[in-house]
Design a protein around this motif. Structure first.
Motif, PDB file in Angstrom:
ATOM      1  N   VAL A   1     -14.094   5.395 -11.605  1.00 25.43           N
ATOM      2  CA  VAL A   1     -15.936   5.552 -11.881  1.00 25.43           C
ATOM      3  C   VAL A   1     -17.092   4.597 -10.637  1.00 25.43           C
ATOM      4  O   VAL A   1     -16.016   3.247 -11.416  1.00 25.43           O
ATOM      5  CB  VAL A   1     -15.945   5.165 -13.213  1.00 25.43           C
ATOM      6  CG1 VAL A   1     -17.711   5.427 -13.529  1.00 25.43           C
ATOM      7  CG2 VAL A   1     -15.393   5.785 -14.132  1.00 25.43           C
ATOM      8  N   SER A   2     -17.847   5.015 -10.266  1.00 29.84           N
ATOM      9  CA  SER A   2     -18.692   3.867  -9.689  1.00 29.84           C
ATOM     10  C   SER A   2     -19.764   3.696 -10.429  1.00 29.84           C
ATOM     11  O   SER A   2     -20.771   4.723 -10.628  1.00 29.84           O
ATOM     12  CB  SER A   2     -18.685   4.380  -8.255  1.00 29.84           C
ATOM     13  OG  SER A   2     -17.773   3.751  -7.409  1.00 29.84           O
ATOM     14  N   PHE A   3     -19.936   2.571 -10.044  1.00 20.39           N
ATOM     15  CA  PHE A   3     -21.374   2.614 -10.378  1.00 20.39           C
ATOM     16  C   PHE A   3     -22.694   2.240  -9.583  1.00 20.39           C
ATOM     17  O   PHE A   3     -22.331   1.389  -7.832  1.00 20.39           O
ATOM     18  CB  PHE A   3     -21.627   1.372 -11.369  1.00 20.39           C
ATOM     19  CG  PHE A   3     -20.741   1.414 -13.058  1.00 20.39           C
ATOM     20  CD1 PHE A   3     -21.347   1.958 -14.650  1.00 20.39           C
ATOM     21  CD2 PHE A   3     -19.473   1.113 -13.051  1.00 20.39           C
ATOM     22  CE1 PHE A   3     -20.873   2.126 -15.235  1.00 20.39           C
ATOM     23  CE2 PHE A   3     -18.616   1.285 -14.024  1.00 20.39           C
ATOM     24  CZ  PHE A   3     -19.522   2.126 -15.270  1.00 20.39           C
ATOM     25  N   ILE A   4     -23.461   3.292  -9.398  1.00 12.71           N
ATOM     26  CA  ILE A   4     -24.430   2.862  -8.246  1.00 12.71           C
ATOM     27  C   ILE A   4     -25.673   3.176  -8.637  1.00 12.71           C
ATOM     28  O   ILE A   4     -26.649   3.725  -9.768  1.00 12.71           O
ATOM     29  CB  ILE A   4     -24.390   4.229  -7.737  1.00 12.71           C
ATOM     30  CG1 ILE A   4     -25.598   3.185  -5.784  1.00 12.71           C
ATOM     31  CG2 ILE A   4     -24.793   5.400  -7.579  1.00 12.71           C
ATOM     32  CD1 ILE A   4     -24.572   4.702  -4.628  1.00 12.71           C
ATOM     33  N   GLY A   5     -26.616   2.017  -8.143  1.00 13.96           N
ATOM     34  CA  GLY A   5     -28.518   2.341  -8.534  1.00 13.96           C
ATOM     35  C   GLY A   5     -28.991   0.986  -7.891  1.00 13.96           C
ATOM     36  O   GLY A   5     -28.017  -0.150  -7.384  1.00 13.96           O
ATOM     37  N   PRO A   6     -30.482   0.786  -7.570  1.00 10.52           N
ATOM     38  CA  PRO A   6     -31.127  -0.415  -6.649  1.00 10.52           C
ATOM     39  C   PRO A   6     -30.676  -1.753  -7.886  1.00 10.52           C
ATOM     40  O   PRO A   6     -30.113  -1.997  -8.270  1.00 10.52           O
ATOM     41  CB  PRO A   6     -32.377   0.386  -6.809  1.00 10.52           C
ATOM     42  CG  PRO A   6     -32.261   0.551  -8.126  1.00 10.52           C
ATOM     43  CD  PRO A   6     -31.626   1.367  -8.414  1.00 10.52           C
TER      44      PRO A   6
END
Length: 263
Positions: free
Chosen positions: A39-44
């Motif tokens: 599971v990858s977490f992406i965001g600014p």
């Protein structure tokens, strides 16, 4: 929550108290992660990706809601050595050899000498660094140092691997190579991996699911299940299926009013 759920958060929120007032880092984050997922977490930047990972690792503590790891508190999971943690920087001790750096957590956990040597040999082979046992960190490239950091996190054979943007400081060629190596390692070991990144292509290439997060206070705006096959040569990045998933991630970030780097 199923029998296969290894990490579960329910309405998790975290507010830091600072001299300039409260900082709301996470708000009502609910997510279940199943055994063996990537599971990858992406965001600014500043959206709480790393903070959420640190909550899993008992390095930060929620101010509301709950989180469990293997059905226990993060503190109990840390004590039982349920996870390995890979930081953004390799964090190797320059006065220790590569074997010595990998050996450190095993020494702290009081593994016997013969067991330590076997584990060091096995994990260095797993990250393709056999033969570098007696080198020092300054003799290795940045990418190789990060592989040592991964080996150190794997040395005590935890089922969960928490990775906080481990390849972010590397050039694109090295990063691509390590992405392929990490996928191979994940398939070989069956670990559950939680991976923080700013890169859309990296998230899509590596993951079984991609968690898109909003700017502070960090919230989950979308969870995207990958339809890509488990075999992922680099050419898969040019396929319509890959580009379609990447576009959905991009739209999720836009809806959350943030765009990541496109490394």
């Amino acid at each position: 929550m199923s029998d296969q759920t290894v990490i579960s958060s329910k309405n998790l929120s975290l507010t830091f108290q600072t001299g300039d007032g409260p900082v709301h880092a996470l708000k009502n984050v609910s997510l279940d992660i199943e055994k063996g997922e990537f599971v990858s977490f992406i965001g600014p930047s500043g959206c709480g990706k790393t903070t959420f990972l640190r909550c899993m690792a008992d390095l930060e503590h929620p101010t509301d809601g709950s989180i469990t790891v293997n059905g226990t508190t993060p503190l109990e999971a840390r004590i039982s050595r349920a996870y390995g943690y890979v930081f953004q920087a390799a964090g190797l001790y320059p006065w220790r050899t590569i074997a010595g750096n990998v050996r450190l957590p095993l020494e702290i956990m009081k593994y016997g000498k013969e067991d330590r040597n076997r584990r060091i040999r096995d994990v260095l082979e797993l990250v393709e660094l056999s033969g570098f046992e007696n080198k020092y960190p300054w003799q290795l490239s940045g990418g190789m140092q990060q592989r040592v950091s991964i080996a150190r996190a794997l040395a005590f054979d935890a089922d969960i691997l928490l990775m906080d943007e481990p390849f972010g400081a590397l050039d694109e060629i090295v990063r691509d190579h390590l992405n392929a190596q990490l996928l191979k390692l994940w398939k070989q070991t069956g670990k559950t991996i939680c991976f923080v990144t700013h890169s859309i292509p990296e998230a899509v290439y590596l993951s079984t699911r991609i968690v898109v997060m909003s700017p502070r206070p960090g919230r989950i705006t979308d969870v995207i299940a990958s339809s890509l096959s488990s075999e992922r040569p680099f050419e898969i990045r040019d396929t319509p299926e890959f580009l379609e998933i990447a576009q959905r991630v991009r739209e999720g970030l836009r809806d959350g009013h943030g765009e990541p780097d496109f490394a």
